[in-house]
Write a protein that holds these residues in place. Structure first.
Motif, PDB file in Angstrom:
ATOM      1  N   ALA A 291       0.838  -1.201   0.000  1.00  0.00           N
ATOM      2  CA  ALA A 291       0.000   0.000   0.000  1.00  0.00           C
ATOM      3  C   ALA A 291       0.874   1.253   0.000  1.00  0.00           C
ATOM      4  O   ALA A 291       0.633   2.199  -0.758  1.00  0.00           O
ATOM      5  CB  ALA A 291      -0.932  -0.002   1.216  1.00  0.00           C
ATOM      6  N   HIS A 292       1.892   1.249   0.834  1.00  0.00           N
ATOM      7  CA  HIS A 292       2.810   2.390   0.903  1.00  0.00           C
ATOM      8  C   HIS A 292       3.525   2.581  -0.431  1.00  0.00           C
ATOM      9  O   HIS A 292       3.662   3.713  -0.916  1.00  0.00           O
ATOM     10  CB  HIS A 292       3.816   2.168   2.029  1.00  0.00           C
TER      11      HIS A 292
ATOM     12  N   GLN B 142      -0.052   5.843  -7.253  1.00  0.00           N
ATOM     13  CA  GLN B 142      -1.221   5.000  -7.518  1.00  0.00           C
ATOM     14  C   GLN B 142      -2.142   5.046  -6.296  1.00  0.00           C
ATOM     15  O   GLN B 142      -2.296   4.075  -5.552  1.00  0.00           O
ATOM     16  CB  GLN B 142      -0.773   3.563  -7.808  1.00  0.00           C
ATOM     17  N   ILE B 143      -2.776   6.210  -6.127  1.00  0.00           N
ATOM     18  CA  ILE B 143      -3.545   6.471  -4.912  1.00  0.00           C
ATOM     19  C   ILE B 143      -4.738   5.526  -4.766  1.00  0.00           C
ATOM     20  O   ILE B 143      -5.025   5.046  -3.665  1.00  0.00           O
ATOM     21  CB  ILE B 143      -4.035   7.941  -4.877  1.00  0.00           C
ATOM     22  N   GLU B 144      -5.437   5.250  -5.857  1.00  0.00           N
ATOM     23  CA  GLU B 144      -6.606   4.367  -5.765  1.00  0.00           C
ATOM     24  C   GLU B 144      -6.208   2.976  -5.293  1.00  0.00           C
ATOM     25  O   GLU B 144      -6.902   2.380  -4.461  1.00  0.00           O
ATOM     26  CB  GLU B 144      -7.313   4.275  -7.118  1.00  0.00           C
TER      27      GLU B 144
ATOM     28  N   LEU C  34      -5.929  -0.918  -0.547  1.00  0.00           N
ATOM     29  CA  LEU C  34      -5.166  -1.760   0.378  1.00  0.00           C
ATOM     30  C   LEU C  34      -5.221  -1.221   1.802  1.00  0.00           C
ATOM     31  O   LEU C  34      -5.364  -1.989   2.757  1.00  0.00           O
ATOM     32  CB  LEU C  34      -3.716  -1.892  -0.094  1.00  0.00           C
ATOM     33  N   PHE C  35      -5.105   0.104   1.956  1.00  0.00           N
ATOM     34  CA  PHE C  35      -5.201   0.674   3.305  1.00  0.00           C
ATOM     35  C   PHE C  35      -6.587   0.430   3.906  1.00  0.00           C
ATOM     36  O   PHE C  35      -6.716   0.149   5.095  1.00  0.00           O
ATOM     37  CB  PHE C  35      -4.882   2.172   3.292  1.00  0.00           C
TER      38      PHE C  35
ATOM     39  N   GLY D 149      -2.659   5.944   6.789  1.00  0.00           N
ATOM     40  CA  GLY D 149      -2.493   5.672   5.359  1.00  0.00           C
ATOM     41  C   GLY D 149      -3.801   5.802   4.606  1.00  0.00           C
ATOM     42  O   GLY D 149      -3.862   6.418   3.533  1.00  0.00           O
ATOM     43  N   TYR D 150      -4.851   5.255   5.180  1.00  0.00           N
ATOM     44  CA  TYR D 150      -6.172   5.339   4.561  1.00  0.00           C
ATOM     45  C   TYR D 150      -6.627   6.795   4.482  1.00  0.00           C
ATOM     46  O   TYR D 150      -7.110   7.267   3.454  1.00  0.00           O
ATOM     47  CB  TYR D 150      -7.153   4.488   5.365  1.00  0.00           C
ATOM     48  N   GLY D 151      -6.441   7.528   5.569  1.00  0.00           N
ATOM     49  CA  GLY D 151      -6.847   8.921   5.613  1.00  0.00           C
ATOM     50  C   GLY D 151      -6.103   9.779   4.607  1.00  0.00           C
ATOM     51  O   GLY D 151      -6.704  10.660   3.968  1.00  0.00           O
TER      52      GLY D 151
END
Length: 198
Positions: free
Chosen positions: A76-77, A84-86, A91-92, A108-110
């Protein structure tokens, strides 16, 4: 599959309705849904549901190892770093379901939500991270940015103060500099935290 704590009998619908915040009738329906949904995957839905009812995270209930969680986090990181934000967000978000007790997952999700201007959801994610790690400055940094971008200046002043109170050697200097700039903007609007990061 992890074992359910204790040698309990039954289906988990009568002993733990409070832990899931669901009334007994709805809990029974949810149990059946979990069993039906997981059966085609070869998973024991009864054991998964019992573990959830006992307070396990979804990842624990499914037997997902800490190593797998770390691999998902690293991926995810990596997706985020290459823009590749989407993909990173997906993943987050999964990590927040599988291992919701990690403040890093919520940050990470935020950050992904913030990047696509889903500010209300991003603020919720940062609040959750702050609850999980009360002395960590990073969620407050991001929460301050969200507040500024949405024009919630009073909230921005509060989160800026909370950030400043938690700054330690692990906070990147660029974040401290950015919050000093934000403090000046809040000060120009009469915010209470104008000098919080001078």
């Amino acid at each position: 599959m992890p074992s359910v704590s204790g040698s309990r009998e039954g289906d988990g619908t009568s002993r733990h309705p409070v832990s899931l915040g669901i009334d007994p009738d709805d809990l029974t329906a949810l149990r059946e849904l979990v069993i039906e949904t997981l059966a085609p995957l070869g998973l024991d839905g009864k054991a998964v549901f019992a573990a959830l009812a006992d307070g396990s995270s979804f990842g624990e209930a499914l037997g997902v190892s800490a190593g797998v969680i770390e691999l998902i986090y690293a991926r995810a990181h990596q997706w985020f770093v290459v823009g590749q934000i989407e993909r990173a967000e997906a993943l987050f978000q999964a990590l927040c379901v599988l291992a919701p007790a990690s403040a890093d997952h919520w940050v990470g999700y935020g950050v992904c939500l913030k990047a696509r201007s889903a500010f209300a959801d991003a603020a919720h994610a940062f609040d959750r991270a702050a609850e999980l790690r009360p002395h960590w400055a990073i969620p407050r940094f991001h929460a301050t940015e969200v507040a500024v971008r949405t024009g919630a200046w009073a909230v921005a002043a509060e989160t800026l103060t909370a950030f400043t109170e938690r700054v330690d050697a692990d906070v990147p200097p660029a974040m401290i500099h950015e919050m000093a700039r934000v403090g000046a903007a809040i000060g120009a609007r009469g915010g209470a935290a104008a000098e919080a990061v001078a």
